[in-house]
Design a protein around this motif. Structure first.
Motif, PDB file in Angstrom:
ATOM      1  N   SER A  15      -8.926   0.052   4.303  1.00 42.27           N
ATOM      2  CA  SER A  15     -10.589   0.705   3.679  1.00 42.27           C
ATOM      3  C   SER A  15     -11.363  -0.528   3.593  1.00 42.27           C
ATOM      4  O   SER A  15     -10.978  -1.434   2.736  1.00 42.27           O
ATOM      5  CB  SER A  15     -10.391   1.773   2.991  1.00 42.27           C
ATOM      6  OG  SER A  15     -10.056   0.364   1.657  1.00 42.27           O
ATOM      7  N   GLY A  67       0.659  -1.389   0.227  1.00 47.14           N
ATOM      8  CA  GLY A  67       0.575   0.241  -0.165  1.00 47.14           C
ATOM      9  C   GLY A  67       0.956   1.375   0.084  1.00 47.14           C
ATOM     10  O   GLY A  67       2.050   1.277  -0.185  1.00 47.14           O
ATOM     11  N   GLY A  93       1.944  -2.663   4.300  1.00 49.40           N
ATOM     12  CA  GLY A  93       1.230  -1.584   5.050  1.00 49.40           C
ATOM     13  C   GLY A  93       0.565  -0.847   4.345  1.00 49.40           C
ATOM     14  O   GLY A  93      -0.079  -0.107   3.392  1.00 49.40           O
ATOM     15  N   ILE A  94      -0.591  -1.856   4.221  1.00 43.54           N
ATOM     16  CA  ILE A  94      -2.284  -1.546   4.518  1.00 43.54           C
ATOM     17  C   ILE A  94      -3.151  -0.551   5.026  1.00 43.54           C
ATOM     18  O   ILE A  94      -3.009  -2.521   5.817  1.00 43.54           O
ATOM     19  CB  ILE A  94      -3.220  -2.792   2.635  1.00 43.54           C
ATOM     20  CG1 ILE A  94      -2.042  -2.678   1.648  1.00 43.54           C
ATOM     21  CG2 ILE A  94      -4.264  -1.954   2.488  1.00 43.54           C
ATOM     22  CD1 ILE A  94      -2.766  -3.659   0.867  1.00 43.54           C
ATOM     23  N   GLY A 121      -9.295  -4.512  -4.932  1.00 50.46           N
ATOM     24  CA  GLY A 121     -10.558  -3.739  -4.173  1.00 50.46           C
ATOM     25  C   GLY A 121     -11.785  -3.367  -5.169  1.00 50.46           C
ATOM     26  O   GLY A 121     -12.273  -4.382  -6.024  1.00 50.46           O
ATOM     27  N   SER A 177      -2.278  -1.828  -3.163  1.00 58.45           N
ATOM     28  CA  SER A 177      -3.724  -0.645  -2.763  1.00 58.45           C
ATOM     29  C   SER A 177      -4.026  -0.286  -4.023  1.00 58.45           C
ATOM     30  O   SER A 177      -3.403   0.126  -4.130  1.00 58.45           O
ATOM     31  CB  SER A 177      -4.058   0.036  -1.236  1.00 58.45           C
ATOM     32  OG  SER A 177      -2.933   1.027  -1.827  1.00 58.45           O
ATOM     33  N   ALA A 233      -4.915   0.036  12.693  1.00 61.34           N
ATOM     34  CA  ALA A 233      -4.805  -0.275  11.598  1.00 61.34           C
ATOM     35  C   ALA A 233      -6.456  -1.002  11.534  1.00 61.34           C
ATOM     36  O   ALA A 233      -6.354  -2.640  11.862  1.00 61.34           O
ATOM     37  CB  ALA A 233      -3.789  -0.961  10.854  1.00 61.34           C
ATOM     38  N   GLY A 264       5.145  -4.336  13.030  1.00 57.44           N
ATOM     39  CA  GLY A 264       6.756  -3.972  12.268  1.00 57.44           C
ATOM     40  C   GLY A 264       6.849  -2.982  11.285  1.00 57.44           C
ATOM     41  O   GLY A 264       5.491  -3.007  10.373  1.00 57.44           O
ATOM     42  N   GLY A 299     -11.466  -2.328  -8.080  1.00 63.09           N
ATOM     43  CA  GLY A 299      -9.748  -2.740  -8.721  1.00 63.09           C
ATOM     44  C   GLY A 299     -10.656  -4.506  -9.148  1.00 63.09           C
ATOM     45  O   GLY A 299     -12.219  -5.244  -9.166  1.00 63.09           O
TER      46      GLY A 299
HETATM   47  P1  FAD Z   1      -3.317   4.104   3.683  1.00 66.53           P
HETATM   48  O1  FAD Z   1      -4.352   4.285   4.081  1.00 66.53           O
HETATM   49  O2  FAD Z   1      -2.403   5.108   4.007  1.00 66.53           O
HETATM   50  O3  FAD Z   1      -2.947   3.035   4.467  1.00 66.53           O
HETATM   51  C1  FAD Z   1      -0.740   2.902   5.175  1.00 66.53           C
HETATM   52  C2  FAD Z   1      -1.234   1.565   5.940  1.00 66.53           C
HETATM   53  O4  FAD Z   1       0.245   1.507   6.070  1.00 66.53           O
HETATM   54  C3  FAD Z   1      -1.174   2.569   7.526  1.00 66.53           C
HETATM   55  O5  FAD Z   1      -2.035   1.290   8.393  1.00 66.53           O
HETATM   56  C4  FAD Z   1      -0.334   2.588   8.152  1.00 66.53           C
HETATM   57  O6  FAD Z   1      -0.358   2.659   9.692  1.00 66.53           O
HETATM   58  C5  FAD Z   1       0.813   1.264   7.522  1.00 66.53           C
HETATM   59  N1  FAD Z   1       2.554   1.534   7.653  1.00 66.53           N
HETATM   60  C6  FAD Z   1       3.310   3.034   7.430  1.00 66.53           C
HETATM   61  N2  FAD Z   1       4.652   2.505   7.134  1.00 66.53           N
HETATM   62  C7  FAD Z   1       4.442   1.227   7.503  1.00 66.53           C
HETATM   63  C8  FAD Z   1       5.348   0.053   7.418  1.00 66.53           C
HETATM   64  N3  FAD Z   1       6.799   0.930   7.139  1.00 66.53           N
HETATM   65  N4  FAD Z   1       5.592  -1.119   7.313  1.00 66.53           N
HETATM   66  C9  FAD Z   1       4.239  -1.462   7.896  1.00 66.53           C
HETATM   67  N5  FAD Z   1       3.010  -0.700   7.826  1.00 66.53           N
HETATM   68  C10 FAD Z   1       3.369   0.759   7.707  1.00 66.53           C
HETATM   69  N6  FAD Z   1      -8.724   1.645  -2.234  1.00 66.53           N
HETATM   70  C11 FAD Z   1      -8.262   0.060  -2.866  1.00 66.53           C
HETATM   71  O7  FAD Z   1      -6.983  -0.644  -2.286  1.00 66.53           O
HETATM   72  N7  FAD Z   1      -8.489  -0.373  -3.651  1.00 66.53           N
HETATM   73  C12 FAD Z   1      -9.928  -0.708  -4.126  1.00 66.53           C
HETATM   74  O8  FAD Z   1     -10.316  -0.869  -5.229  1.00 66.53           O
HETATM   75  C13 FAD Z   1     -10.581   1.262  -3.974  1.00 66.53           C
HETATM   76  N8  FAD Z   1     -11.654   1.404  -5.088  1.00 66.53           N
HETATM   77  C14 FAD Z   1     -12.010   2.451  -4.184  1.00 66.53           C
HETATM   78  C15 FAD Z   1     -13.437   2.913  -4.244  1.00 66.53           C
HETATM   79  C16 FAD Z   1     -13.448   4.510  -3.776  1.00 66.53           C
HETATM   80  C17 FAD Z   1     -14.837   5.310  -5.110  1.00 66.53           C
HETATM   81  C18 FAD Z   1     -13.007   5.658  -2.764  1.00 66.53           C
HETATM   82  C19 FAD Z   1     -13.592   6.967  -2.660  1.00 66.53           C
HETATM   83  C20 FAD Z   1     -12.040   4.742  -2.813  1.00 66.53           C
HETATM   84  C21 FAD Z   1     -11.215   3.629  -3.599  1.00 66.53           C
HETATM   85  N9  FAD Z   1     -10.366   2.844  -2.563  1.00 66.53           N
HETATM   86  C22 FAD Z   1      -9.494   1.986  -2.790  1.00 66.53           C
HETATM   87  C23 FAD Z   1      -9.021   3.621  -1.423  1.00 66.53           C
HETATM   88  C24 FAD Z   1      -9.687   4.015   0.046  1.00 66.53           C
HETATM   89  O9  FAD Z   1     -10.521   4.273   0.334  1.00 66.53           O
HETATM   90  C25 FAD Z   1      -7.849   4.010   0.925  1.00 66.53           C
HETATM   91  O10 FAD Z   1      -7.512   5.537   0.593  1.00 66.53           O
HETATM   92  C26 FAD Z   1      -6.774   3.223   0.146  1.00 66.53           C
HETATM   93  O11 FAD Z   1      -7.851   1.551  -0.038  1.00 66.53           O
HETATM   94  C27 FAD Z   1      -5.676   3.318   1.209  1.00 66.53           C
HETATM   95  O12 FAD Z   1      -5.163   2.665   0.763  1.00 66.53           O
HETATM   96  P2  FAD Z   1      -3.428   2.426   1.672  1.00 66.53           P
HETATM   97  O13 FAD Z   1      -3.519   0.819   2.580  1.00 66.53           O
HETATM   98  O14 FAD Z   1      -2.261   1.571   0.998  1.00 66.53           O
HETATM   99  O15 FAD Z   1      -2.992   3.426   2.458  1.00 66.53           O
END
Ligand code: FAD
Length: 317
Positions: free
Chosen positions: A267, A206, A263-264, A248, A232, A289, A301, A251
Motif C-alpha cells: 500500500s 503482513g 505477504g505485504i 510505514g 505492516s 500486488a 509463492g 510507523g
Molecule cells: P494486505 O493488503 O491484505 O496484503 C496481504 C498480501 O499478502 C497480499 O498481497 C496477498 O497477495 C499476500 N499473501 C496472502 N497470502 C500469502 C502467502 N501465503 N504468501 C505470500 N503472500 C501472501 N499500513 C502500513 O503497513 N503501515 C502504515 O504505517 C500504515 N499507515 C496507514 C495510515 C493511514 C491513514 C491509513 C488509512 C492506512 C495505513 N496503513 C498502513 C494501512 C494500509 O493502507 C494497508 O491496509 C496495509 O498496509 C495492508 O497491509 P498488508 O499488506 O499486510 O495486507
C-alpha cells in the motif's frame, strides 16, 4: 571555520551506527564538526569519532552529579547553551524518538527553521532534501535563519571514514528548567530485537502471516542473517507484533540495505516507510500486488514455504 553541531546518540555504551552517516553529512560542507555528547563520557567514543572526521567532542553534563537520564526540557536548554557558547549555527540530529523530542523544542526556542527526516543536506546552501506527501515525492527545502536545524533519516547517508584529531570540550551545564517534565521510569520496550530504523536488513510480515505465532518464522529467518523483523500496520493492529515494528506512514521510516516484504501488498502507506530501502525483495502469492511492481526481486509463492526454505539455506552457509 564555521561549526556544525551533531547530537550523538548512544545506546548501551555504543555510538549508534546511524550517527556516522550524519557526521559525513556535516563534514561534506567543509566545516568543523562538533559532536555533542549528552551525559556520557566522551573519551569513550574518541576512537570512532576521530575515525570519522570529528573536530571536537563536547561533553555536556546536565544537572550536576544527579543528572536525569532523559529530560527533553533540560537537554534542550543544555544543547542551546552549548550552541551559543561555541557559536554553532547549524545543528544535526537523527530523526529518531530522541531527535523528534529535541529538535522541535530547540527550533522553537531559537525561532529557527527545522527540516525533519532529511535524506541529504547541503549546509553551505541551506538546502535539505526530504520525502513529502507520505513519501510520494522528494522535496528540496531552502532554509535561512540565525540557526538552521536538520533531522537526518537514519542510515540513508553512508559514513565516510576520515582521520582527525578531536579536541575535548567539557561543558557542565546546570540550566534551570520549569520542572513540568519529569522522567518517572524508563522501561524496556516490548521488542528485544535491533531497532528497525537502524537495521541493515529487514524481513517484514503482513496480513498473510495470519498469527503472532507465525511471526516466529520471520524471527528465525532474521536470526540467520542478523536482520530485524518489521511488519505492516495490519499485523500490528491485529496484535501479532508491537507497534515499534510497524513500517510505514504511521510507523517507522526505514532505510535498510535489503528489505524483504513477506505477504505485504504494498500500500502507499507501507511504501511511505520503506521506499528508501537499497533493495526490495517481495515474497507474494499475487504477481499483481503493488509491492511486486516496485521491487527489485520477486519470489512468487507461499511465504510459508519460501521463508523456511530461506532460513534452511542460510543456516547451511
Ligand atoms: P494486505 O493488503 O491484505 O496484503 C496481504 C498480501 O499478502 C497480499 O498481497 C496477498 O497477495 C499476500 N499473501 C496472502 N497470502 C500469502 C502467502 N501465503 N504468501 C505470500 N503472500 C501472501 N499500513 C502500513 O503497513 N503501515 C502504515 O504505517 C500504515 N499507515 C496507514 C495510515 C493511514 C491513514 C491509513 C488509512 C492506512 C495505513 N496503513 C498502513 C494501512 C494500509 O493502507 C494497508 O491496509 C496495509 O498496509 C495492508 O497491509 P498488508 O499488506 O499486510 O495486507
Amino acid at each position: 571555520m564555521e561549526k556544525t553541531g551533531v547530537v550523538i546518540e548512544i545506546k548501551k555504551g555504543r555510538i549508534k551506527d546511524a550517527n556516522l552517516g550524519m557526521i559525513a553529512c556535516a563534514r561534506a560542507a567543509n566545516r568543523e564538526v562538533y559532536a555533542l555528547i549528552l551525559n556520557d563520557t566522551a573519551e569513550n567514543f574518541r576512537e570512532i569519532l576521530e575515525a570519522h572526521g570529528v573536530h571536537a567532542m563536547v561533553e555536556i553534563t546536565t544537572g550536576g552529579a544527579d543528572h536525569t537520564p532523559w529530560n527533553p526540557e533540560q537537554h534542550t536548554r543544555a544543547i542551546i547553551t552549548a550552541m551559543e557558547a561555541l557559536h554553532i549555527k547549524a545543528l544535526l540530529a537523527l530523526t529518531t524518538p530522541m531527535g523528534r523530542e529535541l529538535l522541535p523544542r530547540i527550533a522553537a526556542a531559537l525561532d529557527a527553521p527545522l527540516v525533519m527526516d532529511c535524506i541529504d543536506v547541503d549546509l553551505e546552501k541551506g538546502l535539505a532534501r526530504t520525502t513529502l506527501y507520505s513519501g510520494k515525492t522528494i522535496g528540496t527545502i531552502q532554509v535561512t535563519g540565525s540557526h538552521e536545524l536538520f533531522g537526518i533519516r537514519p542510515n540513508v547517508i553512508a559514513p565516510v571514514p576520515v582521520k582527525t584529531k578531536a579536541k575535548m570540550i567539557s561543558m557542565p551545564i546546570d540550566t534551570p528548567v520549569s520542572g513540568k517534565f519529569k522522567t518517572v521510569e524508563i522501561l524496556p520496550g516490548q521488542s528485544s530485537q535491533t531497532d528497525i530504523t537502524e537495521a541493515d536488513i529487514i524481513i517484514s510480515g503482513g496480513r498473510a502471516m495470519q498469527s503472532k505465532e507465525n511471526f516466529d518464522l520471520l524471527f528465525q529467518c532474521a536470526h540467520t542473517m542478523g536482520a530485524a523483523v518489521g511488519a505492516s500496520r495490519v499485523a500490528v493492529d491485529m496484535g501479532w507484533v508491537p507497534y515499534t515494528m510497524q513500517v510505514g506512514q504511521t510507523g517507522e521510516k526505514v532505510s535498510p540495505r535489503v528489505y524483504i516484504a513477506c505477504g505485504i501488498s504494498g500500500s502507499i502507506q507501507h511504501f511511505a516507510g520503506m521506499k528508501m530501502s537499497g533493495m526490495i525483495i517481495a515474497i507474494n502469492t499475487n504477481a499483481e500486488a503493488a509491492m511486486v511492481s516496485n521491487c527489485d526481486y520477486f519470489i512468487e509463492g507461499d511465504l510459508f514455504e519460501i521463508v523456511p526454505l530461506l532460513t534452511q539455506r542460510l543456516t547451511q552457509k
